[in-house]
Design a protein around this motif. Structure first.
Motif, PDB file in Angstrom:
ATOM      1  N   MET A  41       2.478  -0.298  12.649  1.00 38.15           N
ATOM      2  CA  MET A  41       1.326   0.324  13.296  1.00 38.15           C
ATOM      3  C   MET A  41       0.351  -0.758  13.768  1.00 38.15           C
ATOM      4  O   MET A  41       0.170  -1.779  13.108  1.00 38.15           O
ATOM      5  CB  MET A  41       0.637   1.278  12.315  1.00 38.15           C
ATOM      6  N   GLU A  42      -0.288  -0.512  14.884  1.00 38.07           N
ATOM      7  CA  GLU A  42      -1.169  -1.512  15.481  1.00 38.07           C
ATOM      8  C   GLU A  42      -2.538  -1.510  14.796  1.00 38.07           C
ATOM      9  O   GLU A  42      -3.567  -1.136  15.369  1.00 38.07           O
ATOM     10  CB  GLU A  42      -1.305  -1.251  16.981  1.00 38.07           C
ATOM     11  N   ILE A  43      -2.529  -1.912  13.534  1.00 33.79           N
ATOM     12  CA  ILE A  43      -3.750  -2.088  12.767  1.00 33.79           C
ATOM     13  C   ILE A  43      -3.635  -3.411  12.018  1.00 33.79           C
ATOM     14  O   ILE A  43      -2.531  -3.923  11.820  1.00 33.79           O
ATOM     15  CB  ILE A  43      -3.999  -0.936  11.765  1.00 33.79           C
ATOM     16  N   ASP A  44      -4.770  -3.967  11.623  1.00 38.82           N
ATOM     17  CA  ASP A  44      -4.725  -5.223  10.894  1.00 38.82           C
ATOM     18  C   ASP A  44      -5.907  -5.301   9.939  1.00 38.82           C
ATOM     19  O   ASP A  44      -7.019  -4.853  10.259  1.00 38.82           O
ATOM     20  CB  ASP A  44      -4.761  -6.413  11.859  1.00 38.82           C
ATOM     21  N   ALA A  84     -12.641  -4.912   7.016  1.00 36.12           N
ATOM     22  CA  ALA A  84     -12.388  -4.013   8.140  1.00 36.12           C
ATOM     23  C   ALA A  84     -10.891  -3.840   8.365  1.00 36.12           C
ATOM     24  O   ALA A  84     -10.096  -4.729   8.067  1.00 36.12           O
ATOM     25  CB  ALA A  84     -13.032  -4.569   9.416  1.00 36.12           C
ATOM     26  N   ILE A  85     -10.519  -2.683   8.883  1.00 33.15           N
ATOM     27  CA  ILE A  85      -9.153  -2.424   9.339  1.00 33.15           C
ATOM     28  C   ILE A  85      -9.230  -2.273  10.855  1.00 33.15           C
ATOM     29  O   ILE A  85      -9.604  -1.225  11.375  1.00 33.15           O
ATOM     30  CB  ILE A  85      -8.550  -1.159   8.690  1.00 33.15           C
ATOM     31  N   GLU A  86      -8.909  -3.358  11.541  1.00 29.53           N
ATOM     32  CA  GLU A  86      -9.001  -3.355  12.998  1.00 29.53           C
ATOM     33  C   GLU A  86      -7.954  -2.430  13.621  1.00 29.53           C
ATOM     34  O   GLU A  86      -6.795  -2.425  13.208  1.00 29.53           O
ATOM     35  CB  GLU A  86      -8.813  -4.779  13.531  1.00 29.53           C
ATOM     36  N   ARG A  90      -8.290   3.906  16.419  1.00 29.46           N
ATOM     37  CA  ARG A  90      -7.408   4.471  17.446  1.00 29.46           C
ATOM     38  C   ARG A  90      -6.211   5.206  16.845  1.00 29.46           C
ATOM     39  O   ARG A  90      -5.339   5.678  17.576  1.00 29.46           O
ATOM     40  CB  ARG A  90      -6.895   3.352  18.368  1.00 29.46           C
ATOM     41  N   GLN A  91      -6.155   5.285  15.519  1.00 27.64           N
ATOM     42  CA  GLN A  91      -5.028   5.922  14.831  1.00 27.64           C
ATOM     43  C   GLN A  91      -5.473   7.219  14.166  1.00 27.64           C
ATOM     44  O   GLN A  91      -6.665   7.526  14.105  1.00 27.64           O
ATOM     45  CB  GLN A  91      -4.442   4.969  13.786  1.00 27.64           C
ATOM     46  N   ARG A  92      -4.505   7.946  13.630  1.00 36.71           N
ATOM     47  CA  ARG A  92      -4.802   9.172  12.882  1.00 36.71           C
ATOM     48  C   ARG A  92      -4.569   8.977  11.389  1.00 36.71           C
ATOM     49  O   ARG A  92      -4.725   9.892  10.605  1.00 36.71           O
ATOM     50  CB  ARG A  92      -3.933  10.321  13.393  1.00 36.71           C
ATOM     51  N   ASP A 114     -12.829   7.153  11.298  1.00 35.47           N
ATOM     52  CA  ASP A 114     -14.283   7.210  11.485  1.00 35.47           C
ATOM     53  C   ASP A 114     -15.012   6.121  10.709  1.00 35.47           C
ATOM     54  O   ASP A 114     -16.166   5.807  11.021  1.00 35.47           O
ATOM     55  CB  ASP A 114     -14.818   8.577  11.050  1.00 35.47           C
ATOM     56  N   MET A 115     -14.367   5.568   9.679  1.00 39.29           N
ATOM     57  CA  MET A 115     -14.976   4.504   8.880  1.00 39.29           C
ATOM     58  C   MET A 115     -13.971   3.376   8.673  1.00 39.29           C
ATOM     59  O   MET A 115     -13.421   3.218   7.585  1.00 39.29           O
ATOM     60  CB  MET A 115     -15.443   5.053   7.525  1.00 39.29           C
ATOM     61  N   PRO A 116     -13.712   2.587   9.714  1.00 37.35           N
ATOM     62  CA  PRO A 116     -12.741   1.493   9.590  1.00 37.35           C
ATOM     63  C   PRO A 116     -13.310   0.244   8.931  1.00 37.35           C
ATOM     64  O   PRO A 116     -12.573  -0.713   8.701  1.00 37.35           O
ATOM     65  CB  PRO A 116     -12.354   1.216  11.046  1.00 37.35           C
ATOM     66  N   VAL A 117     -14.611   0.248   8.640  1.00 31.08           N
ATOM     67  CA  VAL A 117     -15.265  -0.893   8.001  1.00 31.08           C
ATOM     68  C   VAL A 117     -15.977  -0.409   6.744  1.00 31.08           C
ATOM     69  O   VAL A 117     -16.717   0.587   6.790  1.00 31.08           O
ATOM     70  CB  VAL A 117     -16.280  -1.566   8.951  1.00 31.08           C
ATOM     71  N   LEU A 118     -15.733  -1.081   5.610  1.00 35.60           N
ATOM     72  CA  LEU A 118     -16.354  -0.691   4.343  1.00 35.60           C
ATOM     73  C   LEU A 118     -16.981  -1.905   3.666  1.00 35.60           C
ATOM     74  O   LEU A 118     -16.475  -3.022   3.771  1.00 35.60           O
ATOM     75  CB  LEU A 118     -15.321  -0.064   3.394  1.00 35.60           C
ATOM     76  N   THR A 119     -18.077  -1.640   2.965  1.00 32.28           N
ATOM     77  CA  THR A 119     -18.700  -2.659   2.124  1.00 32.28           C
ATOM     78  C   THR A 119     -18.287  -2.401   0.684  1.00 32.28           C
ATOM     79  O   THR A 119     -18.442  -1.279   0.185  1.00 32.28           O
ATOM     80  CB  THR A 119     -20.233  -2.619   2.247  1.00 32.28           C
ATOM     81  N   ILE A 120     -17.765  -3.409   0.021  1.00 34.32           N
ATOM     82  CA  ILE A 120     -17.272  -3.250  -1.343  1.00 34.32           C
ATOM     83  C   ILE A 120     -18.454  -3.068  -2.297  1.00 34.32           C
ATOM     84  O   ILE A 120     -19.376  -3.884  -2.306  1.00 34.32           O
ATOM     85  CB  ILE A 120     -16.442  -4.476  -1.776  1.00 34.32           C
ATOM     86  N   PRO A 121     -18.462  -1.993  -3.089  1.00 41.36           N
ATOM     87  CA  PRO A 121     -19.595  -1.759  -3.995  1.00 41.36           C
ATOM     88  C   PRO A 121     -19.679  -2.814  -5.086  1.00 41.36           C
ATOM     89  O   PRO A 121     -18.659  -3.338  -5.544  1.00 41.36           O
ATOM     90  CB  PRO A 121     -19.302  -0.369  -4.568  1.00 41.36           C
TER      91      PRO A 121
END
Length: 320
Positions: A41-44, A84-86, A90-92, A114-121
């Motif tokens: 899949m085209e994610i990284d 982040a998951i680049e 664009r994916q489901r 909707d949330m491809p970027v997260l801050t680690i708690p």
């Protein structure tokens, strides 16, 4: 004609990012990309910039997904950092991330389109596991076409609302048992026979619909909770196969299993609520044709359910 891809039982196939601390500033990374028609899949995954290798090497296929593993030096650790998951927007699919520090409990987080970027708690809690696996269970039942078709067939067959809710709950209790046993390694059953028997359970309900007569209750109408409990044990093994793809955090295994099963139950009840609402609206908007349409719709529905489930059954038996 349904394609083989469209008839897969479980649409749940998220990516998985595992960060395991080896030493003070050293982490082992496992990055699992879902397979899409033979290609990754085209994610990284993009780790924080303070890591010496924010991106991993080219992935290699293990037959089910595309795997990359590497070791990174991250001077400040991951707490409070952004990952982040680049391309996920664009994916489901979703991506689960598990962080396993040496000095604290593991954390499981979930990336979505909707949330491809997260801050680690800074201070992870069990609530993050509960939230992530609840949503996984909820989405899994709504995307698992064979499980939804089973619930739909039950909805058509069992007319009493409370019997229907009781049957669905018995189904959840049963699959919770086998899901837990399979996840804990107590019960091991090959996936192809399980998928075939799941399809066969839907064929059984289709036949019950077709042979149903007014004034004479079928076995599944008289004792729907017993029938659903028995079949739920089989469907739980199907859920276990899907859950094994993403893994369960060992330290929070019971919280994850509980949340996943609650998510499945809520998804099932929501599906029934939507169907009930549609039927009610139909009766209000077209009361004169409701009884006539019902006499035709029920057998047609039974044949449709039977045809789809037989197609799945043949496909899975041929895959043995």
């Amino acid at each position: 004609m349904l394609s083989a891809k469209a008839t897969h039982a479980h649409a749940l196939d998220p990516g998985y990012l595992d960060l395991r601390q080896l030493a003070t500033d050293t982490w082992q990374v496992l990055w699992r990309k879902p397979d899409v028609t033979g290609q990754p899949m085209e994610i990284d995954a993009l780790l924080p910039g303070q890591c010496d290798q924010p991106r991993g090497p080219e992935p290699k296929s293990d037959g089910a997904a595309w795997i990359s593993t590497w070791v990174v030096q991250c001077d400040e650790g991951f707490a409070g950092q952004t990952i982040a998951i680049e391309g996920l927007e664009r994916q489901r699919n979703d991506v689960l991330m598990r962080i396993q520090p040496l000095s604290s409990a593991p954390t499981t987080l979930r990336f979505t389109p909707d949330m491809p970027v997260l801050t680690i708690p800074e201070q992870p809690t069990t609530w993050t596991v509960l939230g992530s696996y609840f949503l996984l269970g909820f989405e899994h039942i709504l995307e698992g076409w064979d499980h939804l078709l089973f619930v739909f067939a039950l909805f058509v067959l069992v007319r009493d609302p409370w019997r229907l809710v009781g049957a669905v709950t018995a189904f959840t209790v049963a699959h919770s048992i086998t899901l837990a046993l399979a996840t804990l390694g107590v019960l091991r059953v090959p996936a192809p026979p399980v998928e075939a028997v799941i399809a066969l359970s839907i064929v059984f309900l289709a036949l019950e619909i077709l042979y149903r007569k007014d004034g004479k209750l079928r076995l599944s109408e008289q004792y729907p909770w017993i029938v659903c409990f028995c079949f739920g044990l089989l469907h739980g093994l199907g859920f276990a196969g899907a859950l094994a793809e993403i893994g369960v955090p060992p330290e929070d295994i019971f919280a994850a299993l509980f949340a996943f099963n609650v998510g499945v139950e809520v998804g099932q009840l929501l599906f029934i609520a939507v169907l009930s609402t549609l039927i009610l609206l139909w009766r209000l908007l077209a009361p004169s044709v409701t009884s006539k349409a019902g006499a035709v719709a029920v057998p047609v529905t039974g044949y449709a359910i039977g045809c789809v489930s037989m197609y799945w059954l043949v496909e899975r038996v041929s895959g043995f």
